[in-house]
Write an enzyme that holds these catalytic residues in place. Structure first.
Site, PDB file in Angstrom:
ATOM      1  N   GLY A  60       0.831  -1.208   0.000  1.00  0.00           N
ATOM      2  CA  GLY A  60       0.000   0.000   0.000  1.00  0.00           C
ATOM      3  C   GLY A  60       0.860   1.251   0.000  1.00  0.00           C
TER       4      GLY A  60
ATOM      5  N   GLY B  79      -0.437   4.709  -0.917  1.00  0.00           N
ATOM      6  CA  GLY B  79      -1.561   5.267  -0.157  1.00  0.00           C
ATOM      7  C   GLY B  79      -1.127   6.342   0.826  1.00  0.00           C
TER       8      GLY B  79
ATOM      9  CB  ILE C  20      -0.563   4.726   6.026  1.00  0.00           C
ATOM     10  CG1 ILE C  20      -1.865   5.010   6.781  1.00  0.00           C
ATOM     11  CG2 ILE C  20       0.508   4.224   6.991  1.00  0.00           C
ATOM     12  CD1 ILE C  20      -2.463   3.821   7.502  1.00  0.00           C
TER      13      ILE C  20
ATOM     14  CD  GLN D 225      -0.294  -8.258   0.993  1.00  0.00           C
ATOM     15  OE1 GLN D 225      -0.361  -7.975   2.183  1.00  0.00           O
ATOM     16  NE2 GLN D 225      -0.491  -7.356   0.044  1.00  0.00           N
TER      17      GLN D 225
ATOM     18  CB  VAL E 293      -0.816  -0.951   9.269  1.00  0.00           C
ATOM     19  CG1 VAL E 293      -1.514   0.393   9.466  1.00  0.00           C
ATOM     20  CG2 VAL E 293       0.544  -0.947   9.958  1.00  0.00           C
ATOM     21  N   GLY E 294      -3.215  -2.653   7.970  1.00  0.00           N
ATOM     22  CA  GLY E 294      -4.487  -2.637   7.239  1.00  0.00           C
ATOM     23  C   GLY E 294      -5.593  -3.300   8.041  1.00  0.00           C
TER      24      GLY E 294
ATOM     25  CG  ASP F 197      -5.665   1.434  19.189  1.00  0.00           C
ATOM     26  OD1 ASP F 197      -6.640   2.039  18.738  1.00  0.00           O
ATOM     27  OD2 ASP F 197      -5.104   0.498  18.571  1.00  0.00           O
TER      28      ASP F 197
ATOM     29  NE  ARG G 203      -5.821   7.151  17.473  1.00  0.00           N
ATOM     30  CZ  ARG G 203      -6.398   6.437  16.523  1.00  0.00           C
ATOM     31  NH1 ARG G 203      -6.999   5.282  16.830  1.00  0.00           N
ATOM     32  NH2 ARG G 203      -6.408   6.839  15.276  1.00  0.00           N
TER      33      ARG G 203
ATOM     34  CG  HIS H  82      -6.810  -1.195  15.605  1.00  0.00           C
ATOM     35  ND1 HIS H  82      -6.535  -0.037  16.300  1.00  0.00           N
ATOM     36  CD2 HIS H  82      -7.094  -0.794  14.346  1.00  0.00           C
ATOM     37  CE1 HIS H  82      -6.640   0.998  15.493  1.00  0.00           C
ATOM     38  NE2 HIS H  82      -6.987   0.572  14.299  1.00  0.00           N
TER      39      HIS H  82
HETATM   40  N1  LIG Z   1      -4.056  -0.326  12.776  1.00  0.00           N
HETATM   41  C1  LIG Z   1      -4.200   0.987  12.785  1.00  0.00           C
HETATM   42  O1  LIG Z   1      -4.005   1.625  13.829  1.00  0.00           O
HETATM   43  C2  LIG Z   1      -4.588   1.764  11.548  1.00  0.00           C
HETATM   44  C3  LIG Z   1      -4.595   3.153  11.571  1.00  0.00           C
HETATM   45  C4  LIG Z   1      -4.934   3.857  10.426  1.00  0.00           C
HETATM   46  C5  LIG Z   1      -5.303   3.181   9.267  1.00  0.00           C
HETATM   47  N2  LIG Z   1      -5.304   1.831   9.277  1.00  0.00           N
HETATM   48  C6  LIG Z   1      -5.640   1.064   8.061  1.00  0.00           C
HETATM   49  O2  LIG Z   1      -4.529   1.091   7.162  1.00  0.00           O
HETATM   50  C7  LIG Z   1      -4.983   0.792   5.859  1.00  0.00           C
HETATM   51  C8  LIG Z   1      -4.388   1.750   4.839  1.00  0.00           C
HETATM   52  O3  LIG Z   1      -4.855   3.048   5.065  1.00  0.00           O
HETATM   53  P1  LIG Z   1      -4.517   4.257   4.061  1.00  0.00           P
HETATM   54  O4  LIG Z   1      -5.137   5.441   4.654  1.00  0.00           O
HETATM   55  O5  LIG Z   1      -3.079   4.288   3.712  1.00  0.00           O
HETATM   56  O6  LIG Z   1      -5.359   3.821   2.783  1.00  0.00           O
HETATM   57  P2  LIG Z   1      -5.198   4.326   1.260  1.00  0.00           P
HETATM   58  O7  LIG Z   1      -6.450   3.956   0.547  1.00  0.00           O
HETATM   59  O8  LIG Z   1      -4.720   5.733   1.226  1.00  0.00           O
HETATM   60  O9  LIG Z   1      -4.008   3.413   0.739  1.00  0.00           O
HETATM   61  C9  LIG Z   1      -4.137   2.037   0.628  1.00  0.00           C
HETATM   62  C10 LIG Z   1      -3.226   1.621  -0.481  1.00  0.00           C
HETATM   63  O10 LIG Z   1      -3.195   0.198  -0.480  1.00  0.00           O
HETATM   64  C11 LIG Z   1      -3.121  -0.208  -1.829  1.00  0.00           C
HETATM   65  N3  LIG Z   1      -3.495  -1.619  -1.907  1.00  0.00           N
HETATM   66  C12 LIG Z   1      -4.742  -2.161  -1.909  1.00  0.00           C
HETATM   67  N4  LIG Z   1      -4.657  -3.497  -2.044  1.00  0.00           N
HETATM   68  C13 LIG Z   1      -3.345  -3.811  -2.080  1.00  0.00           C
HETATM   69  C14 LIG Z   1      -2.630  -5.024  -2.208  1.00  0.00           C
HETATM   70  N5  LIG Z   1      -3.256  -6.200  -2.340  1.00  0.00           N
HETATM   71  N6  LIG Z   1      -1.284  -4.982  -2.238  1.00  0.00           N
HETATM   72  C15 LIG Z   1      -0.621  -3.799  -2.131  1.00  0.00           C
HETATM   73  N7  LIG Z   1      -1.255  -2.610  -2.024  1.00  0.00           N
HETATM   74  C16 LIG Z   1      -2.601  -2.619  -1.995  1.00  0.00           C
HETATM   75  C17 LIG Z   1      -4.046   0.746  -2.573  1.00  0.00           C
HETATM   76  O11 LIG Z   1      -3.773   0.786  -3.954  1.00  0.00           O
HETATM   77  C18 LIG Z   1      -3.706   2.064  -1.871  1.00  0.00           C
HETATM   78  O12 LIG Z   1      -2.673   2.762  -2.518  1.00  0.00           O
HETATM   79  C19 LIG Z   1      -6.499   0.827   5.939  1.00  0.00           C
HETATM   80  O13 LIG Z   1      -6.971  -0.503   6.081  1.00  0.00           O
HETATM   81  C20 LIG Z   1      -6.759   1.598   7.218  1.00  0.00           C
HETATM   82  O14 LIG Z   1      -8.016   1.300   7.775  1.00  0.00           O
HETATM   83  C21 LIG Z   1      -4.949   1.111  10.378  1.00  0.00           C
HETATM   84  O1  LIG Z   2     -10.495   3.605  12.614  1.00  0.00           O
HETATM   85  C1  LIG Z   2     -10.104   3.438  11.460  1.00  0.00           C
HETATM   86  O2  LIG Z   2     -10.799   2.931  10.573  1.00  0.00           O
HETATM   87  C2  LIG Z   2      -8.709   3.894  11.089  1.00  0.00           C
HETATM   88  C3  LIG Z   2      -7.706   3.417  12.050  1.00  0.00           C
HETATM   89  O3  LIG Z   2      -7.837   2.089  12.390  1.00  0.00           O
HETATM   90  C4  LIG Z   2      -7.618   4.266  13.275  1.00  0.00           C
HETATM   91  O4  LIG Z   2      -7.682   3.746  14.387  1.00  0.00           O
HETATM   92  O5  LIG Z   2      -7.441   5.485  13.120  1.00  0.00           O
END
Ligand SMILES: NC(=O)c1ccc[n+]([C@@H]2O[C@H](COP(=O)([O-])OP(=O)(O)OC[C@H]3O[C@@H](n4cnc5c(N)ncnc54)[C@H](O)[C@@H]3O)[C@@H](O)[C@H]2O)c1
Ligand SMILES: O=C(O)C[C@H](O)C(=O)O
Length: 343
Positions: A13, A16, A18, A114, A131-132, A161, A164, A189
């Site tokens: 990703g 994206g 992050i 993956q 993270v996703g 978290d 935070r 999470h």
């Molecule tokens: N755990 C946490 O605390 C936390 C916090 C924030 C966001 N997130 C999660 O992180 C993830 C990414 O967020 P973001 O804001 O960067 O999203 P985003 O949409 O900006 O970016 C995601 C990227 O992943 C790419 N992608 C999709 N499928 C893929 C694959 N199979 N292989 C490689 N790349 C792929 C997309 O093309 C895109 O560029 C989301 O699931 C979001 O909910 C988790």
């Molecule tokens: O809550 C979400 O969907 C994004 C991320 O997991 C967060 O905690 O900010």
């Protein structure tokens, strides 16, 4: 790892939001230290390839001394070949009104291949951070497809978290964030997580629970003030912060998530120091959490392995929240099991 041995780091990703906040920090040495060169592998799907390639150009332009090489690919096997650290960020983020369960369906095709590619080609010492979202269950899926990699090496991110919780406590107690330690986030999470301050300490050796009444005086008073603040303000604020960010910012947290990913891997590789932190890792049955689920615990990193802090007393209120969050993890596990994604 010895200083100067390059580490291969795969970020999925990478195109994206992050990815854009994360890659520059890794390349600058914030994650592994300026003495450790990094080889970056940016894995994207075709739709995100241009964004990842543009980011790679900017990474070159930073001329970071720590950045040894950058490769951009859409090939999952090439993406994880020889990787030491895999940051699985790529997934569809939650939009307004969506819950994490909605994402299981959308993201199920990502984490099985993956995991299999990590199993087939990653370095023997590979460390994985998912993270996703839904991060815990995505990590479970990836781990299930990597039978040769110890399950303890698949983690999911609850460091955001945790951070935070530290920040909210620091603001309330009017002390620097660095003054607070031994806070825990248990469970998933998600909004069911269990932030727990019972063992928290402030640098001057006061317990966080002992320091709170004075800080809350004038806002809340009386013998129930701390419990009222925890249940009515602190826990919902921390547990629902992701949704708050989405509402205020219009998209999900990115820079703070990237910072938490840097913290998670930094501490895993270089050690946690004097305090514990929070990480979702496979349960060994500690604290009554069903073995095999990937749930957040208080952990320390010793010799590059996350060890669960043992013997902490858990209050009935926190216990009830942990049980609810673990039940949610079971439900998510059962959902992906019914899809044939985990045994
Ligand atoms: N755990 C946490 O605390 C936390 C916090 C924030 C966001 N997130 C999660 O992180 C993830 C990414 O967020 P973001 O804001 O960067 O999203 P985003 O949409 O900006 O970016 C995601 C990227 O992943 C790419 N992608 C999709 N499928 C893929 C694959 N199979 N292989 C490689 N790349 C792929 C997309 O093309 C895109 O560029 C989301 O699931 C979001 O909910 C988790
Ligand atoms: O809550 C979400 O969907 C994004 C991320 O997991 C967060 O905690 O900010």
């Amino acid at each position: 790892m010895s200083a100067n041995t390059p580490m291969t780091i795969t970020v999925t990703g990478a195109g994206g939001q992050i990815g854009y906040a994360l890659l520059f920090r890794i390349a600058s040495g914030a994650m592994l230290g300026i003495g450790t060169p990094v080889r970056l592998r940016l894995l994207e799907i075709p739709a995100g390839l241009n964004a990842a390639e543009g980011t790679a150009l900017e990474l070159q332009d930073c001329a970071f001394p720590t950045l040894a090489s950058i490769d951009v690919t859409t090939d999952v096997s090439a993406g994880f070949e020889g990787t030491n650290i895999a940051l699985l960020v790529g997934a569809r983020p939650r939009g307004p009104g969506m819950e994490r369960g909605d994402l299981l369906q959308a993201n199920r095709a990502i984490f099985a291949p993956q995991g299999a590619a990590i199993n087939a080609g990653a370095a023997d010492d590979v460390k994985v951070l998912v993270v996703g979202n839904p991060a815990n269950t995505n990590a479970l899926i990836a781990s299930a497809h990597a039978p040769d990699v110890p399950a303890e090496r698949f983690t999911a991110m609850t460091r955001l978290d945790h951070n935070r919780a530290l920040a909210q406590l620091a603001m309330t107690l009017r002390v620097p964030v660095s003054a607070i330690s031994n806070v825990t986030v248990w469970g998933n999470h998600s909004a069911t997580q269990a932030p727990d301050i019972a063992h928290g300490i402030v640098t001057d050796s006061r317990g966080v629970p002992q320091a709170l009444p004075e800080a809350l005086a004038g806002v809340l008073g009386g013998p129930g003030a701390v419990a009222e603040w925890l249940g009515g303000t602190f826990i919902p604020r921390v547990a629902k912060r992701g949704a708050e960010i989405i509402e205020v910012r219009g998209s999900s947290s990115a820079a703070s998530a990237a910072a938490a990913a840097v913290d998670h891997m930094h501490d895993w590789v270089l050690g946690t120091g004097s305090s514990w932190t929070s990480v979702a890792r496979v349960s060994d049955g500690s604290y009554g959490v069903e073995a095999g689920l990937i749930s957040s615990f208080p952990v320390r990193s010793n010799n590059q392995a996350w060890e669960i802090e043992q013997g902490l007393e858990v209050s009935p209120a926190v216990r009830a929240r942990i049980d609810r969050s673990v039940q949610e993890l079971r439900d998510e596990r059962d959902m992906v099991r019914s899809l044939g994604l985990v045994p």
